[in-house]
Design a protein around this motif. Structure first.
Motif, PDB file in Angstrom:
ATOM      1  N   LEU A   1      88.227  40.252  44.654  1.00 31.03           N
ATOM      2  CA  LEU A   1      89.237  41.058  45.345  1.00 31.03           C
ATOM      3  C   LEU A   1      89.210  41.225  46.436  1.00 31.03           C
ATOM      4  CD1 LEU A   1      90.884  43.609  44.580  1.00 31.03           C
ATOM      5  CD2 LEU A   1      88.626  44.853  44.490  1.00 31.03           C
ATOM      6  N   GLU A   2      90.163  41.373  47.209  1.00 32.50           N
ATOM      7  CA  GLU A   2      90.373  41.409  48.816  1.00 32.50           C
ATOM      8  C   GLU A   2      91.019  42.926  49.231  1.00 32.50           C
ATOM      9  OE1 GLU A   2      92.157  37.747  50.012  1.00 32.50           O
ATOM     10  OE2 GLU A   2      90.038  36.902  50.094  1.00 32.50           O
ATOM     11  N   VAL A   3      90.248  43.578  50.053  1.00 30.77           N
ATOM     12  CA  VAL A   3      91.064  44.670  50.459  1.00 30.77           C
ATOM     13  C   VAL A   3      91.369  44.681  52.037  1.00 30.77           C
ATOM     14  CG1 VAL A   3      90.639  47.322  50.704  1.00 30.77           C
ATOM     15  CG2 VAL A   3      89.704  45.900  48.785  1.00 30.77           C
ATOM     16  N   TYR A   4      92.548  44.985  52.429  1.00 28.79           N
ATOM     17  CA  TYR A   4      92.804  44.624  53.634  1.00 28.79           C
ATOM     18  C   TYR A   4      93.067  45.988  54.492  1.00 28.79           C
ATOM     19  CZ  TYR A   4      93.709  39.734  52.415  1.00 28.79           C
ATOM     20  OH  TYR A   4      93.921  38.612  52.085  1.00 28.79           O
ATOM     21  N   ALA A   5      92.613  45.694  55.810  1.00 28.90           N
ATOM     22  CA  ALA A   5      92.896  46.897  56.491  1.00 28.90           C
ATOM     23  C   ALA A   5      94.121  47.653  56.457  1.00 28.90           C
ATOM     24  CB  ALA A   5      92.552  46.650  58.072  1.00 28.90           C
ATOM     25  N   GLY A   6      94.189  48.989  56.119  1.00 26.80           N
ATOM     26  CA  GLY A   6      95.420  49.740  56.102  1.00 26.80           C
ATOM     27  C   GLY A   6      96.096  49.658  54.760  1.00 26.80           C
ATOM     28  N   GLN A   7      95.357  49.115  53.983  1.00 24.38           N
ATOM     29  CA  GLN A   7      96.193  48.896  52.567  1.00 24.38           C
ATOM     30  C   GLN A   7      95.531  50.360  51.585  1.00 24.38           C
ATOM     31  OE1 GLN A   7      94.897  45.472  50.498  1.00 24.38           O
ATOM     32  NE2 GLN A   7      96.880  44.732  49.850  1.00 24.38           N
ATOM     33  N   SER A   8      96.374  50.552  50.479  1.00 22.58           N
ATOM     34  CA  SER A   8      95.790  51.229  49.764  1.00 22.58           C
ATOM     35  C   SER A   8      95.892  50.382  48.292  1.00 22.58           C
ATOM     36  CB  SER A   8      96.611  52.788  49.258  1.00 22.58           C
ATOM     37  OG  SER A   8      97.916  52.181  49.111  1.00 22.58           O
ATOM     38  N   ILE A   9      94.833  50.764  47.765  1.00 23.99           N
ATOM     39  CA  ILE A   9      94.656  49.652  46.735  1.00 23.99           C
ATOM     40  C   ILE A   9      94.108  50.491  45.379  1.00 23.99           C
ATOM     41  CG2 ILE A   9      92.428  49.053  47.356  1.00 23.99           C
ATOM     42  CD1 ILE A   9      93.072  46.259  46.392  1.00 23.99           C
ATOM     43  N   ALA A  10      94.467  50.370  44.319  1.00 20.69           N
ATOM     44  CA  ALA A  10      94.034  51.023  42.963  1.00 20.69           C
ATOM     45  C   ALA A  10      93.405  50.144  42.053  1.00 20.69           C
ATOM     46  CB  ALA A  10      95.245  51.932  42.340  1.00 20.69           C
ATOM     47  N   ILE A  11      92.346  50.643  41.698  1.00 20.82           N
ATOM     48  CA  ILE A  11      91.650  49.780  40.664  1.00 20.82           C
ATOM     49  C   ILE A  11      91.842  50.606  39.350  1.00 20.82           C
ATOM     50  CG2 ILE A  11      89.505  49.037  39.875  1.00 20.82           C
ATOM     51  CD1 ILE A  11      88.538  49.071  42.788  1.00 20.82           C
ATOM     52  N   VAL A  12      92.540  49.962  38.553  1.00 18.72           N
ATOM     53  CA  VAL A  12      92.883  50.615  37.189  1.00 18.72           C
ATOM     54  C   VAL A  12      92.336  50.267  36.005  1.00 18.72           C
ATOM     55  CG1 VAL A  12      95.014  51.772  36.255  1.00 18.72           C
ATOM     56  CG2 VAL A  12      95.215  50.927  38.503  1.00 18.72           C
ATOM     57  N   GLY A  13      91.840  51.207  35.168  1.00 20.31           N
ATOM     58  CA  GLY A  13      91.185  50.672  33.922  1.00 20.31           C
ATOM     59  C   GLY A  13      90.827  51.738  33.183  1.00 20.31           C
ATOM     60  N   LYS A  14      90.558  51.546  31.747  1.00 20.12           N
ATOM     61  CA  LYS A  14      90.024  52.777  30.942  1.00 20.12           C
ATOM     62  C   LYS A  14      88.476  53.159  31.436  1.00 20.12           C
ATOM     63  CE  LYS A  14      93.018  51.505  26.984  1.00 20.12           C
ATOM     64  NZ  LYS A  14      93.004  50.566  25.805  1.00 20.12           N
ATOM     65  N   SER A  15      88.149  54.012  30.754  1.00 20.80           N
ATOM     66  CA  SER A  15      86.681  54.309  31.178  1.00 20.80           C
ATOM     67  C   SER A  15      85.924  53.411  30.399  1.00 20.80           C
ATOM     68  CB  SER A  15      86.309  55.793  30.597  1.00 20.80           C
ATOM     69  OG  SER A  15      85.830  55.494  29.229  1.00 20.80           O
ATOM     70  N   GLY A  16      84.903  52.776  31.077  1.00 19.15           N
ATOM     71  CA  GLY A  16      83.912  51.738  30.703  1.00 19.15           C
ATOM     72  C   GLY A  16      84.509  50.403  30.869  1.00 19.15           C
ATOM     73  N   SER A  17      85.556  50.298  31.596  1.00 11.25           N
ATOM     74  CA  SER A  17      86.200  48.829  31.971  1.00 11.25           C
ATOM     75  C   SER A  17      85.324  48.500  32.940  1.00 11.25           C
ATOM     76  CB  SER A  17      87.441  49.289  32.346  1.00 11.25           C
ATOM     77  OG  SER A  17      87.781  49.893  33.386  1.00 11.25           O
ATOM     78  N   GLY A  18      84.505  49.103  33.827  1.00 14.69           N
ATOM     79  CA  GLY A  18      83.929  48.577  34.855  1.00 14.69           C
ATOM     80  C   GLY A  18      84.742  48.945  36.129  1.00 14.69           C
ATOM     81  N   LYS A  19      85.844  49.613  36.286  1.00  9.51           N
ATOM     82  CA  LYS A  19      86.016  49.909  37.465  1.00  9.51           C
ATOM     83  C   LYS A  19      85.387  50.882  38.588  1.00  9.51           C
ATOM     84  CE  LYS A  19      88.751  54.014  35.767  1.00  9.51           C
ATOM     85  NZ  LYS A  19      88.169  54.392  34.705  1.00  9.51           N
TER      86      LYS A  19
END
Lengths: 431, 239
Positions: free
Chosen positions: B35-53
């Motif tokens: 995964l890469e997160v760039y400066a100024g970005q908004s990023i959502a990590i989506v998953g069910k509970s227990g998914s590892g998010k």
């Protein structure tokens, strides 16, 4: 986190669970209270002994006795008869009845001839019949033996001198009874001492009052200078059979007051090799002090046991704190607080609890102790002037508070380590 | 809107794995995620509970270290950073918003907000000024002296955002930021977060199972059973 912030936060945290903190503080309070009181007793009595003995003690006098033969152990048979040792046996001395440890005139000569000894006098037991001033009535009199070893604690007048004139020091309590009036007024007055000779005939000896002494442990009887002692002793033994060989329990000997410790030790060793036990006043005080130190140590032990119990209270309190604040610790660690700082936070909290308990305990002990001490000094111990049973030395009280804080710190190691090692994630997940 | 020139990522994960427990009880929370997160970005990590998010977010936030793979902070492998450096980074560059708030109930709102500054060792006067500024931004300055326990849920989450904001972070990590809030308050909190992203250029990493919240982010990463199962770029999504 700054040190000041850590302290501030820790102090705030201390008051978060007031009841729990209070209970822990009470436990420490009890320990610190006890320890402060017991050590104050130690200081008070020890100071009193110092004042009574050390500050009034003469430094150039040895008190000398025959070295006592070892008594046979229980269950062993009797010791073998020793004719040389037995020469003083059965001598109808005033102390007759004791089979060992008696000094004879030849012993006194031997002591007098020992290197470093200037003079030696037997300490004699004088049984005077009465003391009287200006025909105002005859009263019984107690004579302090071995008055030479110490200086009197004077209310008025001067110490005894080795003068040829008869000198006497009276306890303050004698003055009114004898009709001497105030202490200052009594100085220079001449009192008469009546003493019976061997046949029971009364001799009268006159002596000048040179000083009045405070009532102390050592000052219960009148003190005589050597000239007066000699004259009274001559009167008491007047009419004894001439072949009578006299034995003494104790002799006092002067040595050069400028002698250093090594020289004194040499004199004592020399006397010891001849079969005499010699003690300076310092040695005798040493025995007192050793006993006192032992008693105070036992008392302090009780205080320390209470503190030890309190230390477990601290551990318990902090463990609960750590448990309760698991998520808070996790949050702070997530926000970049180092483990060392977390450790410090809990340690300081423990130290603060320790400080609270010990400072309050010490304060209460000082308050209660001062009242008790004053009440005792005015009632039960009123006769022992200058005795404050409880004395609080600032250094000692500070030392106790510091000690408790150190104990608290040590008690905090386990909970603080637990807090410091917490993984922020686990801590944040903790429900 | 997201016009910041994107060069190198501020945070990146490369094939990270993380498992908990041992033997039969072993549980692979993450099984090779990049995964890469760039400066100024908004990023959502989506998953069910227990998914590892959440685990993924913890690893990105340097709260934990992966069993395998690399977490890169800028050009540096996080493994090479000392504990002190990691602590400083979390303290100065990251802000955290949690679902359960994690406020100290017996401390004032202001004291809660300035906690990161206190930890950083900032002087008391400056702490107060910066804390008040952050509270003002969230229109909570009148509550500064209140005890945190006396606030409503929405107010609490705004305090948490103020706390995440107070150290002017580069990245804010938010774990289910609206999970404990009603829809209206939740929307308000979302607005605040995205306006920070837009106006201040603060990078947002949001863990959520709420598709609406996720849809407002520039990018969505879907996680299931410890693996990335897809991603979605929403051009100009941020409202």
């Amino acid at each position: 986190m700054k040190t000041l912030d850590i302290i501030g936060t820790a102090v705030d945290n201390t008051f978060r669970s007031k009841l729990r903190t209070t209970l822990t503080v009470v436990a420490i309070f009890i320990g610190a209270f006890t320890l402060t009181l017991t050590s104050a007793i130690g200081t008070g009595v020890s100071n009193y002994l110092d004042i009574q003995l050390a500050s009034v003690g003469t430094t150039d006098v040895l008190s000398i006795s025959q070295t006592a033969e070892d008594a046979p152990d229980l269950g062993d048979g009797p010791l073998r008869y020793d004719p040389t040792r037995a020469t003083a046996d059965g001598v109808p001395s005033p102390e007759a009845g004791f089979s060992t440890g008696v000094l004879t005139e030849s012993d006194l000569d031997a002591i007098g001839n020992t290197r470093g000894i200037r003079d030696v006098n037997a300490v004699v037991s004088l049984t005077a019949s009465y003391i009287e001033y200006d025909a105002k009535g005859k009263f019984q009199v107690a004579i302090s033996e071995n008055a030479e070893l110490t200086k009197a604690d004077l209310a008025a007048g001067e110490q005894l001198t080795p003068s040829d004139n008869n000198q006497i020091l009276l306890p303050a309590s004698y003055l009114e009874t004898l009709g001497l009036g105030a202490a200052e007024a009594a100085i220079g007055k001449v009192v008469t001492i009546g003493i019976a000779n061997y046949d029971g005939a009364m001799h009268e000896v006159h002596a000048t009052v040179t000083g009045v002494q405070n009532l102390t442990l050592l000052g219960a009887g009148v003190r005589l200078n050597q000239a007066l002692t000699n004259e009274l002793f001559a009167a008491q033994t007047d009419g004894e059979p001439t072949a009578y060989e006299r034995g003494y329990f104790l002799a006092s000997a002067h040595f050069d007051p400028t002698s250093n410790d090594d020289q004194v030790a040499a004199i004592k060793a020399d006397l010891a090799s001849q079969g005499y036990t010699a003690q300076t006043l310092a040695d005798q005080i040493g025995v007192f002090q050793t006993i006192l130190t032992g008693i105070v140590a036992v008392l302090n032990g009780f205080g320390l046991i209470a503190l030890l119990a309190a230390a477990f209270g601290i551990i318990n309190t902090l463990l609960m704190s750590v448990q309760e604040r698991t998520r808070e610790i996790g949050l702070m660690k997530a926000m970049g607080m180092g483990g060392g700082r977390v450790y410090a936070l809990f340690s300081v909290e423990a130290i603060f609890i320790g400080f609270l308990g010990s400072a309050l305990g010490a304060l209460a002990a000082i308050g209660a102790g001062s009242i008790i001490s004053n009440v005792l000094a005015n009632t039960v111990l009123a006769d022992l002037q200058g005795l404050q049973v409880l004395q609080f030395a600032p250094g000692q009280v500070a030392g106790i508070i510091l000690l408790v804080m150190v104990i608290a710190f040590l008690a905090s190691t386990l909970p603080a380590r637990r807090a410091a090692r917490q993984n922020p994630i686990d801590a944040l997940r903790y429900e | 809107m997201n016009s910041t020139t994107i060069t190198s990522p501020v945070l990146a994960a490369r094939g990270i794995r993380k498992s908990y427990g041992r033997g039969t009880a072993r549980f692979d929370a993450l099984d090779g995620v990049s995964l890469e997160v760039y400066a100024g970005q908004s990023i959502a990590i989506v998953g069910k509970s227990g998914s590892g998010k959440s685990t993924l977010m913890h690893l990105l936030a340097l709260l934990d270290s992966p069993d395998a793979g690399e977490v890169m902070v800028g050009d540096t492998d996080a493994k090479e950073l000392s504990v002190k450096q990691v602590n400083r980074m979390r303290n100065e560059d990251f802000g955290f918003v949690f679902q359960q708030f994690f406020l100290n109930p017996n401390a004032t709102v202001l004291d809660n907000v300035v906690l990161p500054l206190t930890i950083a060792g900032v002087a008391a006067g400056e702490r107060k000024a910066r804390g008040m500024a952050a509270l003002q931004q969230l229109e909570l300055d009148d509550k500064a002296k209140n005890m945190a326990v006396n606030l409503s849920g929405g107010q609490k989450q705004r305090v948490v955002i103020a706390r995440a904001l107070v150290n002017n972070p580069k990245v804010i990590f938010a774990d289910e930021p609206t999970g404990n809030l009603d829809t209206m308050t939740g929307a308000l909190v979302e607005d605040i977060l995205f306006s920070l992203n837009k106006d201040k250029g603060i990078t947002l990493v949001i863990v959520t199972h709420d598709p609406e919240l996720a849809a407002r982010c520039d990018r969505q990463i879907f996680i299931r059973d410890g693996r990335e199962v897809g991603s979605l770029d929403n051009a100009g999504a941020a409202a």
